[in-house]
Structure formats: C-alpha cells, structure tokens
Write an enzyme that holds these catalytic residues in place. Structure first.
Site, PDB file in Angstrom:
ATOM      1  N   GLY A   1      47.543  -9.538  64.078  1.00  0.00           N
ATOM      2  CA  GLY A   1      46.325  -9.995  64.750  1.00  0.00           C
ATOM      3  C   GLY A   1      46.575 -10.989  65.859  1.00  0.00           C
TER       4      GLY A   1
ATOM      5  N   LYS B   1      47.536  -3.449  63.818  1.00  0.00           N
ATOM      6  CA  LYS B   1      48.518  -2.381  63.598  1.00  0.00           C
ATOM      7  C   LYS B   1      48.932  -2.398  62.128  1.00  0.00           C
ATOM      8  CE  LYS B   1      52.260  -5.213  63.142  1.00  0.00           C
ATOM      9  NZ  LYS B   1      53.023  -5.374  61.881  1.00  0.00           N
TER      10      LYS B   1
ATOM     11  N   ALA C   1      48.462 -11.168  57.274  1.00  0.00           N
ATOM     12  CA  ALA C   1      48.269  -9.857  56.655  1.00  0.00           C
ATOM     13  C   ALA C   1      49.368  -8.860  57.007  1.00  0.00           C
ATOM     14  CB  ALA C   1      46.906  -9.295  57.067  1.00  0.00           C
TER      15      ALA C   1
ATOM     16  N   ASP D   1      56.546  -8.845  68.233  1.00  0.00           N
ATOM     17  CA  ASP D   1      55.727  -7.628  68.238  1.00  0.00           C
ATOM     18  C   ASP D   1      54.571  -7.683  69.235  1.00  0.00           C
ATOM     19  OD1 ASP D   1      54.298  -9.504  66.833  1.00  0.00           O
ATOM     20  OD2 ASP D   1      53.837  -8.217  65.120  1.00  0.00           O
TER      21      ASP D   1
END
Length: 256
Positions: free
Chosen positions: A101, A10, A97, A136
């Site tokens: 992930g 995302k 990042a 998340d």
C-alpha cells in the site's frame, strides 16, 4: 487543477528466498500481481502553500515528512522545483499486510505529480525515482504482472491473466515486522523457480507455489494458517500469505 486517482495494491504469487546477500538483503524470486480488492484514493490540488499533506486513516501512519507520498514529492521537487500542491490520501489498503500500500501510494504520487506539473519524464525515469523510495515501488509505475528478483526491485513483465478468478483478501489484526519475518527464514534454492510454476494451470499451483515466509510465520501465528485453510474450505483453488505481511488471499474461480 485537481486530480484524483484510485490506488490499487498487489499480491505476491509465491515468494522464494534463495540466499542472504553481502549487502545484508535477501535474494528473492516472486510474482507481483496487481489487484484492486483494497484501494487508497489520492487527490492532488493546487495550494497557496509550498506543500500540504493530509491523510484520512484509522491507522497511525506517522509524521507527514516520513510518508512516502511526501518523500516522492520532495524527490521531484529537488529536480523540477515544483511547489504549491496539496495531497490528500484516503487509506483503504491495510498496513503491514504485504500488499504494498505505501509503495503504491508513492508510485502513484510520482505519476500524478508528473501529470499535474507536465514534467518531461518518461516511465523509465519515474521508475528510477521510485527505486529510491523502496524496492517494490517501481512495480506500481507500470502496474502490470511482474517477475521480481534481487531485493524485489529487478522487474520483468510477464503474461499472466487472472481475470477468470476472484481475488479475495483478509487482513487479520496481526502484525509481523519485516525483521521478524526474515529472522526464522532458512534460504534455499527451490527445485522449480516461481516463474516456471505460475506457467502451470492455476489449480496446480497448490502443489508447488509457496511463500517461504509461511514456514516460520505460521508457527508464530497459527491463526494465519487457519485463515489459509478456511479459504480452501470455501472453495479457493489457491491460497497464500502475501509477501512478508499478514494478509492472506484466495483465488476463486468465477462461474460465468
């Protein structure tokens, strides 16, 4: 039985840090948007052992029991006594990042285990399990654009379609810990909420849609600011850092 699934990541469209909460976390407003620019692959198959986990990755992801896929399995195992599965994770989503992930891997593990073992669970129940694994992780259960508030765990589906844009992402070899990212942040209530900003035409986002982490992280790592500038120089209508990680993305209009 064998199941195999591509796992998407995302991006964050804007990230507003409003205040520090009494529980030590920060109140944020952001938009989560799914993209398959980077993907992992999860494979599950029957095993003679109680549980096996294998990860093929150039990145050091740590011990198996610390992996979110394993933690997802253990959560369901406690309630449903499942066993006899081998999970293989092929990493393609870069770590650190801001692309979610690890969270995506955890959510897809929950969904795939529910399918593999025919567990009597609905999406809302899977989201409850997901919330125990990270703020998340629940986003990837429904895996649709969401307005995220609280720590990022309060999710509201929104209507947002970026299919007319190519999403391109670059993750340079720079790492920023979550603690480091928050260390220099000065929380503030924005003039316009991110939910209202993204209702504007995408080319207007450049004026108001902002990731608050950029204010300090760009000072510490000017390479990231240069990367964002390069996206604009190459024709992006909008570019930003994603979350508190060091991936930078650009939205490019498709010429159809």
């Amino acid at each position: 039985m064998m199941l195999s699934q591509k796992v998407n990541c995302k991006i964050n469209l804007g990230l507003q840090i409003l205040r520090k909460r009494e529980d030590g976390f920060h109140e944020i407003h952001t938009i989560f948007y799914p993209t398959d620019f980077f993907t992992d692959t999860l494979t599950m198959e029957s095993s003679a052992q109680d549980y096996e986990f294998v990860c093929t990755s150039v990145q050091d992801i740590g011990p198996s029991e610390d992996n979110l896929c394993t933690k997802a399995f253990r959560l369901l195992q406690q309630d449903f006594n499942i066993h006899g599965v081998k999970i293989t994770l092929e990493k393609g989503i870069p770590s650190g990042a801001g692309l979610g992930g690890g969270s995506a891997d955890a959510a897809f593990t929950l969904k795939m285990l529910a399918e593999m073992f025919h567990l009597p669970v609905q999406n809302n129940q899977l989201k409850n399990y997901a919330a125990q694994l990270g703020s998340d992780v629940p986003f990837f259960i429904d895996n649709v654009p969401m307005y995220a508030t609280g720590r990022g765990e309060i999710l509201e589906p929104i209507s947002l379609d970026l299919s007319h844009y190519d999403i391109r992402i670059v993750k340079p070899d720079i790492s920023v810990s979550t603690r480091e990212a928050y260390a220099g942040v000065v929380p503030k209530v924005p003039e316009m909420d991110v939910l209202d900003i993204i209702k504007k035409p995408v080319p207007e986002w450049i004026l108001d849609l902002h990731n608050d982490f950029e204010d300090t992280i760009f000072l510490q790592h000017p390479q990231l600011m240069m990367l964002k500038s390069k996206f604009y120089a190459r024709g992006a209508v909008y570019a930003s850092m994603s979350g508190s990680g060091t991936a930078v993305y650009g939205l490019f209009a498709k010429h159809i």
